[in-house]
Scaffold this motif. Sequence first.
Motif, PDB file in Angstrom:
ATOM      1  N   SER B  43      14.455   2.176   0.245  1.00 50.48           N
ATOM      2  CA  SER B  43      13.254   2.024  -0.598  1.00 50.48           C
ATOM      3  C   SER B  43      13.504   0.973  -1.671  1.00 50.48           C
ATOM      4  O   SER B  43      12.627   0.146  -1.970  1.00 50.48           O
ATOM      5  CB  SER B  43      12.901   3.340  -1.278  1.00 50.48           C
ATOM      6  OG  SER B  43      12.590   4.309  -0.315  1.00 50.48           O
ATOM      7  N   GLN B  85       6.357   5.183  -0.182  1.00 54.44           N
ATOM      8  CA  GLN B  85       6.797   6.394   0.514  1.00 54.44           C
ATOM      9  C   GLN B  85       5.801   7.546   0.328  1.00 54.44           C
ATOM     10  O   GLN B  85       5.432   8.219   1.262  1.00 54.44           O
ATOM     11  CB  GLN B  85       8.175   6.780  -0.027  1.00 54.44           C
ATOM     12  CG  GLN B  85       8.945   7.703   0.870  1.00 54.44           C
ATOM     13  CD  GLN B  85      10.441   7.702   0.517  1.00 54.44           C
ATOM     14  OE1 GLN B  85      10.943   6.821  -0.158  1.00 54.44           O
ATOM     15  NE2 GLN B  85      11.142   8.704   1.000  1.00 54.44           N
ATOM     16  N   ASP B 164       7.085   2.084   3.835  1.00 52.26           N
ATOM     17  CA  ASP B 164       8.184   2.984   3.489  1.00 52.26           C
ATOM     18  C   ASP B 164       7.914   4.399   4.004  1.00 52.26           C
ATOM     19  O   ASP B 164       7.113   5.128   3.423  1.00 52.26           O
ATOM     20  CB  ASP B 164       8.400   2.987   1.969  1.00 52.26           C
ATOM     21  CG  ASP B 164       9.747   3.570   1.582  1.00 52.26           C
ATOM     22  OD1 ASP B 164      10.447   4.073   2.478  1.00 52.26           O
ATOM     23  OD2 ASP B 164      10.098   3.511   0.388  1.00 52.26           O
ATOM     24  N   GLU B 165       8.562   4.750   5.094  1.00 54.89           N
ATOM     25  CA  GLU B 165       8.486   6.100   5.669  1.00 54.89           C
ATOM     26  C   GLU B 165       7.056   6.603   5.829  1.00 54.89           C
ATOM     27  O   GLU B 165       6.697   7.685   5.383  1.00 54.89           O
ATOM     28  CB  GLU B 165       9.280   7.088   4.817  1.00 54.89           C
ATOM     29  CG  GLU B 165      10.749   6.725   4.808  1.00 54.89           C
ATOM     30  CD  GLU B 165      11.626   7.863   4.341  1.00 54.89           C
ATOM     31  OE1 GLU B 165      11.227   9.030   4.513  1.00 54.89           O
ATOM     32  OE2 GLU B 165      12.714   7.583   3.839  1.00 54.89           O
TER      33      GLU B 165
HETATM   34 MG   LIG Z   1      13.283   5.963   0.248  1.00 58.28          MG
END
Ligand SMILES: [Mg+2]
Lengths: 317, 246, 285
Positions: B43, B85, B164-165
């Motif tokens: 991240s 995220q 991000d994810e």
């Molecule tokens: Mg992360």
Amino acid sequence: MVPYVAVAITAVILSLVPLWIGDSRTLTGVAVSGLLFACYATAFNLIFGSTDQLFLAVGALAGVGAYTSAITSDRLSLPLPLTIILGMIVAMIISGLFSWIAVRRSLGIIFTGIVTLTFSLAFDNLLLGQRSLTGGETGMVIDAGKGAFFRGQIPPYYVFLTLLIGFLLAYVAIHRSRMGWAFRALRDDQLSAELSGVNVAKYRIYAGAIGGAMLGLSGALWAHVEGFISPATFTFVHVDVQVLVMLVFGGIGTLLGPVVGSAFFTYLGEVLASFSQLRLIVEGVLLIVLFLALPQGVVGAIVIGITRLRERRKGLP
Amino acid sequence: MAVLELVELEKHFGGLPAVDGVTFGFNDGEILAIVGPNGAGKSTLLKTIIGIHPATSGTIRFSGTDITKMSTHRIRKAGIAMVLQTPRIFGSLTVRENVVIGAMFGNPKGVSESDAYEEADEMLAVVGLSSKADLAIDKLNLHEQRYVDLARAIAGRPKLLLLDEVMAGLNDTETASSIELIRRLRDRHGVTVIWVEHVMKAVLSLAERIAVLDFGRLLTSGDPQVVMRDPKVVKAYLGGKALPDA
Amino acid sequence: MTAAILDGLVLGLQFGLLGVGLTIVYGMGGVLNLAYGAMAVASAIVVSVAMRSGLPAVPAVALGILTGAALSLLLNVTIMRPVYRRRGDQRVLLSILLTIGVAFIINGYLVWKLPIEALSLSIGGDAISILGVPMRVGSLLASAITILAGVGLILFFRRTTAGKAVRSVIQDEVGARLCGINPASVRMLIFTLSGAIAGLVAVTRSMTSPVPVSEGFSLTILALLVTVVGGLGSVKGAMLAGLILGVVNALSSFYIGSYITTIVLLVAAALTILLRPSGLFGEYT
Ligand SMILES: [Mg+2]
Ligand SMILES: Nc1ncnc2c1ncn2[C@@H]1O[C@H](COP(=O)(O)OP(=O)(O)OP(=O)(O)O)[C@@H](O)[C@H]1O
């Protein structure tokens, strides 16, 4: 369209107020000062309500405008309109500078509040100290342009009503523009706003500068309409605390919150005038109770209520 | 040709490196997955690229321009967008308005309000949320909120998308739809995708290249099947145990 | 020069302790109590009224300090409750607005009922010479009490179980909860302590200059400046910031004089905030 209609209705209602209060000089004075505070609160709403910058220098910035204009017209004999514009510009620059500093040093709400508060206090002391220029605590009488511009020609009530309506229209126009979108984004989530391409720093400074200009203009006009200013007119306790209370009561970040808040507290002050000691206590109690009951303010609560009602109606077949 | 180049990029927090000397080139139009254990600095790497964290040292070049010291909003206008995220959407705005903000400000050219609305509707159609455009954000589930975030990111047509994810916490259908959507974005709109992900099944079915990050360093990179069988990676990733999905 | 510095230290000690009372509340729960000065004044006025009605000085002072503590405790169990349900900036903002309301009420009541009341404890005795400067007994007594209180507070935070509990909550609220410490009761303790400090400062201050009914607001602002310069939440920082601002104040009024003094003080405070946003000491105790 709705906001413009709201402003128009406000203008109509407020322009009828003189009929209601009649010839009373005291009441007219109260009403004019109520309008002045509505102007302050609208400017403060743009700075604090739209971009979360807690400027505790509302009175001081208005004072900057007032004294700049008064001194340049009285001592330097500059033309009146020019001095008013000067007052507005100086306040705009100082206020924009506050925003710039706050943005550069990433000051949060509290620190922005305290830095601007120190400015308010320092400014007050400066006015008191620079006797030869400002007349110290006795204040200064402004002779320049007497009768030539406003006094005696347009009743002060309408000068400030025009100013207020102008501010409200500016507020609406700003919020309907690109800047308004930026304000909404950065108030909601600063990081997401940056990620969406909003230059958060720039728009904060815009809000600071425009709000500062409004405050400077209000102060400068006040100086010439009243013909007298003193440091007490612009102190933190007399202006900032009141403006904060009015805005919060009316609804932070709403168009008419500042107007409703200042109208309410002006009226309340008048009702409680005969037992003035009670005024503070009542204001304190009201502040606490209303704040806990209506955290979004009166106008905020009404807006939410209407939205809910509409949604419910839409939900029906 | 590398659309994004990192040269000796470092990001320290209080003296501790989270990104520790990463040099890497991302190819134009590829879908690249960054994988690595928790706390590897994935991240942080993305956030450093887009300017949320200022780089401690090193250089970031995007289409040949040095963007290392640019602020986030300028990088966004220059053509890099990111989905965080945890979705951070403007909670007081409707779905459509959220995307309008991206369309209005995410574009280097000034976009008028009506054009931004048009673009927003187009982007909502891309992610399949047209029917929910007028809803308040809190009426949407996590999957849909991610899509709003994604629509906001692709409004203004960025060249590079940092994700991000975005598949964490989704069910199988949602994951499949996300995979399909990202692939479509690249195929139809030509965006380059740099994508941090823990969901291995998704990584292996979508990524064309994988880069592995461990303790802030680039461990290895290359073809997904090959990289995920690399003993070095297996060791870093799961302390020596075999990968579940690979 | 020496005289100015000594005067500054006497004043600075009062500033410092005043700041401590505000800073611990912030350090504890991230709230600001803008009724702080009003509570100090209320304590002072209680002492004054008690003494006028014949109570001897010491019990009157005790009563005053108790008043401060009680007011603060009351605040904590009433309007601070909704405040703690909020987070971050929202929490600070709500605390500011609600305590302004409380300040209005306390000020309004005092100005209404006792408009000309003021506490001024005159301590008799000949001036005592310190470093060749004659110092009034009142100043020395006030300083001694302040130093004792300051040292007592630091020992409390460092040595006692309750003090350590406070520090643990500040460092890690969740962790402290896991160790069986209830943040709410720690907050109650801190709030009460803060009120008692406000009362104490009002009393010591009245030994060097009168504390009138109208003083509340300036005391709050002063405490706020000291707190911020010292680093929000830092006891040591507040003490030191108080001393520095006290000396700056005395020196500039000695050399430059007049209104510039206050401006120097304010500019010093503003510059510290801008140059070191975390204050002179950005940590607790
Ligand atoms: Mg992360
Ligand atoms: N803002 C910050 N301040 C200090 N340290 C940070 C910050 N952000 C991340 N870190 C540290 O940097 C390291 C890398 O964190 P990062 O969030 O980038 O890991 P990650 O690979 O994304 O992990 P995950 O898979 O859990 O999301 C961690 O040790 C983390 O504690």
